[in-house]
Design a protein around this motif. Structure first.
Motif, PDB file in Angstrom:
ATOM      1  N   TYR A 216       0.840  -1.195   0.000  1.00 31.61           N
ATOM      2  CA  TYR A 216       0.000   0.000   0.000  1.00 31.61           C
ATOM      3  C   TYR A 216       0.877   1.248   0.000  1.00 31.61           C
ATOM      4  O   TYR A 216       1.635   1.490   0.947  1.00 31.61           O
ATOM      5  CB  TYR A 216      -0.915  -0.008   1.230  1.00 31.61           C
ATOM      6  CG  TYR A 216      -1.815   1.205   1.309  1.00 31.61           C
ATOM      7  CD1 TYR A 216      -2.874   1.355   0.433  1.00 31.61           C
ATOM      8  CD2 TYR A 216      -1.585   2.199   2.263  1.00 31.61           C
ATOM      9  CE1 TYR A 216      -3.694   2.467   0.490  1.00 31.61           C
ATOM     10  CE2 TYR A 216      -2.404   3.314   2.336  1.00 31.61           C
ATOM     11  CZ  TYR A 216      -3.462   3.440   1.445  1.00 31.61           C
ATOM     12  OH  TYR A 216      -4.268   4.546   1.499  1.00 31.61           O
ATOM     13  N   LEU A 217       0.771   2.052  -1.059  1.00 32.07           N
ATOM     14  CA  LEU A 217       1.580   3.264  -1.192  1.00 32.07           C
ATOM     15  C   LEU A 217       0.792   4.528  -0.857  1.00 32.07           C
ATOM     16  O   LEU A 217       1.394   5.584  -0.678  1.00 32.07           O
ATOM     17  CB  LEU A 217       2.139   3.364  -2.615  1.00 32.07           C
ATOM     18  CG  LEU A 217       2.990   2.176  -3.098  1.00 32.07           C
ATOM     19  CD1 LEU A 217       3.504   2.432  -4.510  1.00 32.07           C
ATOM     20  CD2 LEU A 217       4.150   1.918  -2.150  1.00 32.07           C
ATOM     21  N   GLY A 218      -0.523   4.446  -0.789  1.00 30.96           N
ATOM     22  CA  GLY A 218      -1.332   5.583  -0.381  1.00 30.96           C
ATOM     23  C   GLY A 218      -1.465   6.642  -1.460  1.00 30.96           C
ATOM     24  O   GLY A 218      -1.737   6.343  -2.623  1.00 30.96           O
ATOM     25  N   ALA A 219      -1.252   7.921  -1.070  1.00 32.25           N
ATOM     26  CA  ALA A 219      -1.398   9.038  -2.002  1.00 32.25           C
ATOM     27  C   ALA A 219      -0.440   8.879  -3.174  1.00 32.25           C
ATOM     28  O   ALA A 219       0.547   8.131  -3.114  1.00 32.25           O
ATOM     29  CB  ALA A 219      -1.145  10.356  -1.275  1.00 32.25           C
ATOM     30  N   SER A 220      -0.730   9.593  -4.242  1.00 27.47           N
ATOM     31  CA  SER A 220      -0.016   9.384  -5.508  1.00 27.47           C
ATOM     32  C   SER A 220       1.486   9.541  -5.372  1.00 27.47           C
ATOM     33  O   SER A 220       1.987  10.318  -4.554  1.00 27.47           O
ATOM     34  CB  SER A 220      -0.531  10.380  -6.562  1.00 27.47           C
ATOM     35  OG  SER A 220      -0.195  11.702  -6.192  1.00 27.47           O
ATOM     36  N   ILE A 221       2.202   8.779  -6.175  1.00 25.88           N
ATOM     37  CA  ILE A 221       3.655   8.880  -6.252  1.00 25.88           C
ATOM     38  C   ILE A 221       4.018   9.473  -7.615  1.00 25.88           C
ATOM     39  O   ILE A 221       3.181   9.562  -8.512  1.00 25.88           O
ATOM     40  CB  ILE A 221       4.328   7.500  -6.074  1.00 25.88           C
ATOM     41  CG1 ILE A 221       3.893   6.536  -7.189  1.00 25.88           C
ATOM     42  CG2 ILE A 221       4.007   6.921  -4.711  1.00 25.88           C
ATOM     43  CD1 ILE A 221       4.635   5.217  -7.176  1.00 25.88           C
ATOM     44  N   ASP A 222       5.261   9.868  -7.759  1.00 27.10           N
ATOM     45  CA  ASP A 222       5.743  10.395  -9.033  1.00 27.10           C
ATOM     46  C   ASP A 222       5.598   9.316 -10.105  1.00 27.10           C
ATOM     47  O   ASP A 222       6.031   8.178  -9.913  1.00 27.10           O
ATOM     48  CB  ASP A 222       7.204  10.827  -8.892  1.00 27.10           C
ATOM     49  CG  ASP A 222       7.686  11.647 -10.082  1.00 27.10           C
ATOM     50  OD1 ASP A 222       7.424  11.234 -11.229  1.00 27.10           O
ATOM     51  OD2 ASP A 222       8.336  12.686  -9.862  1.00 27.10           O
ATOM     52  N   SER A 223       4.971   9.668 -11.208  1.00 31.96           N
ATOM     53  CA  SER A 223       4.755   8.687 -12.280  1.00 31.96           C
ATOM     54  C   SER A 223       6.054   8.073 -12.762  1.00 31.96           C
ATOM     55  O   SER A 223       6.087   6.922 -13.217  1.00 31.96           O
ATOM     56  CB  SER A 223       4.020   9.349 -13.452  1.00 31.96           C
ATOM     57  OG  SER A 223       2.743   9.801 -13.060  1.00 31.96           O
TER      58      SER A 223
END
Length: 308
Positions: A216-223
């Motif tokens: 689970y990484l949650g909020a968006s990460i750098d594409s």
């Protein structure tokens, strides 16, 4: 009724028997008794512990909650909340009970009454299983708060407070769940520029409860980091959530990019922006769409991972 109560309080099981009935070790049972004083076994003439039918009920209830992911301390707090619930609630049906709790939690959050909201959530967990609390109560609270925010009925301060509260309570459940290797490994993250992660967290908890490994990484990460994550984790599936319509195209584009990086990966997309998008868009992403609610999720998991 009083006679039945008296019979339930008669000591009849020794510690070996009660351990076998409820499924915990004698040493664990003794530790619970010493630390939490949740039950007090009676003693026979020889001084040996004897447990009653009432003790069987209490211990089975606690073990069930522990198996659902709660610590024993949390389970005991939930049991005590259950025992102190109002007599009015006892006469309500399950649906009326859950709806009443939804309304009380929302009302508490929108008046910044955090302790009151915690008490109502504790009561929910004492009355229902984790899955029912997720789908019948917390999910509905999340939807109602989101709708009120989008309709301008509440301020951003109310929405942030409620979101923070719900994230904390969901995190308590999530942290106590095992991350086993029974089913495939998945990555869960919000779509590009997405910050609203509660829906994704609820889905992640559901996945972990039924056996999936979930990163689970949650909020968006750098594409630009997505390719590295896929390389290091080698997931069977990549789950994204999109709440804002402004971010839907970017989320869809990222899904297509991920497919090019790893052609055999299963992509899943859900969230308010997806479920409410126009028909042409929905038609173009149907293969990715997870759906809303447990029945849709189960169907999607069955089609893509042969689950159930």
């Amino acid at each position: 009724m009083q006679e039945e109560r008296k019979l339930a309080q008669i000591g009849k099981y020794n510690i070996k028997a009660i351990s076998n009935i409820v499924g915990i070790l004698p040493g664990t049972l003794r530790a619970w008794e010493r630390r939490y004083n949740i039950i007090s076994p009676v003693r026979n003439d020889a001084g040996h512990r004897l447990y009653t039918e009432e003790h069987v009920y209490i211990l089975k209830w606690l073990v069930q909650k522990v198996n659902e992911g709660f610590t024993i301390g949390q389970a005991i707090n939930l049991y005590e909340a259950k025992e102190h619930k109002s007599s009015n609630d006892q006469s309500l049906s399950e649906n009326l009970q859950s709806d009443a709790l939804v309304n009380r939690i929302v009302s508490s959050l929108l008046t910044f009454e955090e302790n009151e909201a915690h008490n109502y959530v504790n009561e929910a967990f004492s009355l229902f299983s984790v899955d029912k609390v997720l789908f019948k109560i917390i999910s509905k609270v999340f939807i109602l708060i989101g709708d009120k925010c989008r309709n301008g009925e509440i301020t951003s301060a109310h929405e942030h407070f409620a979101t923070s509260f719900l994230r904390t309570r969901l995190g308590m459940v999530y942290q106590n769940l095992p991350n086993n290797k029974h089913l495939p490994k998945l990555v869960a993250v919000c779509g590009p520029d997405e910050k609203h992660e509660l829906g994704l967290l609820i889905f992640t908890i559901y996945l972990r409860r039924i056996g999936f490994q979930v990163i689970y990484l949650g909020a968006s990460i750098d594409s630009n980091d997505v390719e590295q994550v896929i390389s290091e984790v080698n997931p069977a599936g990549f789950i994204m959530s999109c709440t804002s319509k402004d971010n839907l195209k970017k989320t869809i584009d990222l899904a297509i990019t991920i497919k090019k990086i790893k052609s055999d990966i299963i992509i899943g997309i859900g969230g308010h922006a997806v479920s409410t998008c126009d028909s042409p868009i929905m038609d173009s992403i149907q293969e990715f769409y997870i759906g809303n609610g447990q029945s849709n999720w189960d169907e999607w998991l069955k089609q893509n991972f042969n689950y159930k």
